[in-house]
Design an enzyme around this catalytic site. Structure first.
Site, mmCIF file in Angstrom:
data_model
loop_
_atom_site.group_PDB
_atom_site.id
_atom_site.type_symbol
_atom_site.label_atom_id
_atom_site.label_comp_id
_atom_site.label_asym_id
_atom_site.label_seq_id
_atom_site.Cartn_x
_atom_site.Cartn_y
_atom_site.Cartn_z
ATOM 1 N NE ARG A 162 14.565 60.275 65.296
ATOM 2 C CZ ARG A 162 14.761 59.876 66.552
ATOM 3 N NH1 ARG A 162 14.703 58.583 66.848
ATOM 4 N NH2 ARG A 162 15.034 60.756 67.500
ATOM 5 C CE LYS A 186 17.729 62.110 64.212
ATOM 6 N NZ LYS A 186 17.656 63.582 64.334
ATOM 7 C CG HIS A 251 9.999 64.076 60.663
ATOM 8 N ND1 HIS A 251 10.659 62.997 61.232
ATOM 9 C CD2 HIS A 251 10.325 65.142 61.429
ATOM 10 C CE1 HIS A 251 11.357 63.412 62.274
ATOM 11 N NE2 HIS A 251 11.164 64.701 62.423
ATOM 12 N NE ARG A 254 10.222 61.646 65.326
ATOM 13 C CZ ARG A 254 10.661 60.982 66.398
ATOM 14 N NH1 ARG A 254 10.139 59.800 66.676
ATOM 15 N NH2 ARG A 254 11.597 61.486 67.173
ATOM 16 C CG HIS A 277 13.011 64.084 71.093
ATOM 17 N ND1 HIS A 277 11.831 64.789 71.235
ATOM 18 C CD2 HIS A 277 13.105 63.803 69.756
ATOM 19 C CE1 HIS A 277 11.247 64.923 70.061
ATOM 20 N NE2 HIS A 277 11.999 64.337 69.151
ATOM 21 C CE1 TYR A 286 6.247 67.363 67.607
ATOM 22 C CE2 TYR A 286 8.013 66.871 69.153
ATOM 23 C CZ TYR A 286 7.477 66.790 67.894
ATOM 24 O OH TYR A 286 8.171 66.140 66.897
#
Length: 307
Positions: A162, A186, A251, A254, A277, A286
């Site tokens: 990220r 995150k 992004h 990514r 994630h 994806y």
């Protein structure tokens, strides 16, 4: 005039101003839920807007006021409305848990189902064009700017970082000869990421320009490179490489990492770990992007395709 009943919406609105309640909620998200700073900022903005829309009486708002509030969101994207609804639901849930309110004005409102857009990505030849342009600059215009650009690009596309993770990397996060590194993503969650040989070489060249006392790998001013600076560097490089800059961002690179990994045979669980994630449903998006490549692969390699 009778006093508000303790625990009622009216009592909540009279006892605690919206701004203070929102601040307490954001502190709760940080301390007990480990919410990322960007999440707290987004929720804080959404709740402040909601408070302003109901005249600074969000704590005392009822179901009818909430319904009118969402009617005023007409014209916003479904994703934005869903995020604002999530912020309000969690906020009123917090108020219930803390005994500040005894009811939830959001409880009976119809949920908004936001369709999750597919990740924007780039074709392999487009990423290769950007890498080639960055490499050309390093050869023809040697210096710290060119070396930094190559290192940034190799890490964005080669490791699937990220933007916030990349710009905030500590100076010693990537060590010579070590093909993996630990990043904090995150919610403060740590994960291991791969570091390709080109990225290791690029970082080694860039480190020669970074002061040894710098706490960051990509210092800028008194801190580190900002996400806005990174965004501008990537778009300028895309334009120079002949890739439409409006289609490119950190992004998107990514997303390209994830899509190209799937196309090359990576499994979803591995990709989930690499991307950091929390929910595999995020990673599953994806698979839709890579569908065309998968269909072409089956058509070319499946035994029945030759009949």
């Amino acid at each position: 005039m009778p006093e508000p009943e303790p625990g009622s919406a009216e009592a909540a609105g009279a006892a605690l101003p919206d701004a203070r309640a929102i601040a307490l909620f954001l502190d709760f998200l940080a301390a007990e839920k480990g919410a990322a700073a960007n999440t707290r900022l987004a929720y804080g903005r959404d709740l402040a807007l909601a408070s302003a829309a109901v005249g600074g009486r969000l704590l005392a708002a009822g179901e009818a006021e909430m319904a009118r509030l969402f009617e005023g969101f007409a014209g916003l994207s479904a994703a934005t409305v869903a995020r604002r609804r999530s912020a309000l639901r969690r906020f009123f849930g917090f108020l219930l848990k803390e005994g500040i309110r005894r009811d939830d004005p959001m409880a009976r409102l119809d949920p908004v189902k936001a369709g999750r857009s597919l990740p924007r990505t780039l074709a392999r030849h487009e990423v290769e064009a950007m890498l080639a342009e960055a490499g050309r600059r390093a050869r023809d215009e040697p210096g710290p700017r060119a070396d930094r650009l190559v290192a940034l690009l190799e890490l964005l596309y080669g490791s699937g970082l990220r933007a916030s993770e990349l710009v905030g990397l500590p100076r010693n996060a990537i060590r010579p000869g070590e093909p993996v590194a630990i990043v904090r993503g995150k919610g403060g969650r740590e994960r291991m990421i791969p570091i390709s040989r080109p990225a290791l070489a690029a970082v080694a060249r860039w480190l020669a320009h970074v002061p040894k006392e710098s706490p960051y790998l990509f210092p800028s001013g008194r801190g580190h490179l900002s996400r806005a600076q990174l965004f501008n560097l990537v778009r300028e490089l895309a334009a120079a490489a002949g890739v439409p800059p409006e289609r490119v961002s950190p992004h998107v690179l990514r997303h390209a990492f994830a899509t190209h990994m799937l196309e090359s045979g990576a499994d979803l669980r591995t990709l989930q770990t690499l991307l950091g994630h929390a929910d595999i449903s995020t990673t599953e998006r994806y698979t839709h992007v890579a569908t065309k490549h998968l269909v072409e692969t089956v058509a070319a390699r499946h035994p029945l395709a030759r009949r």
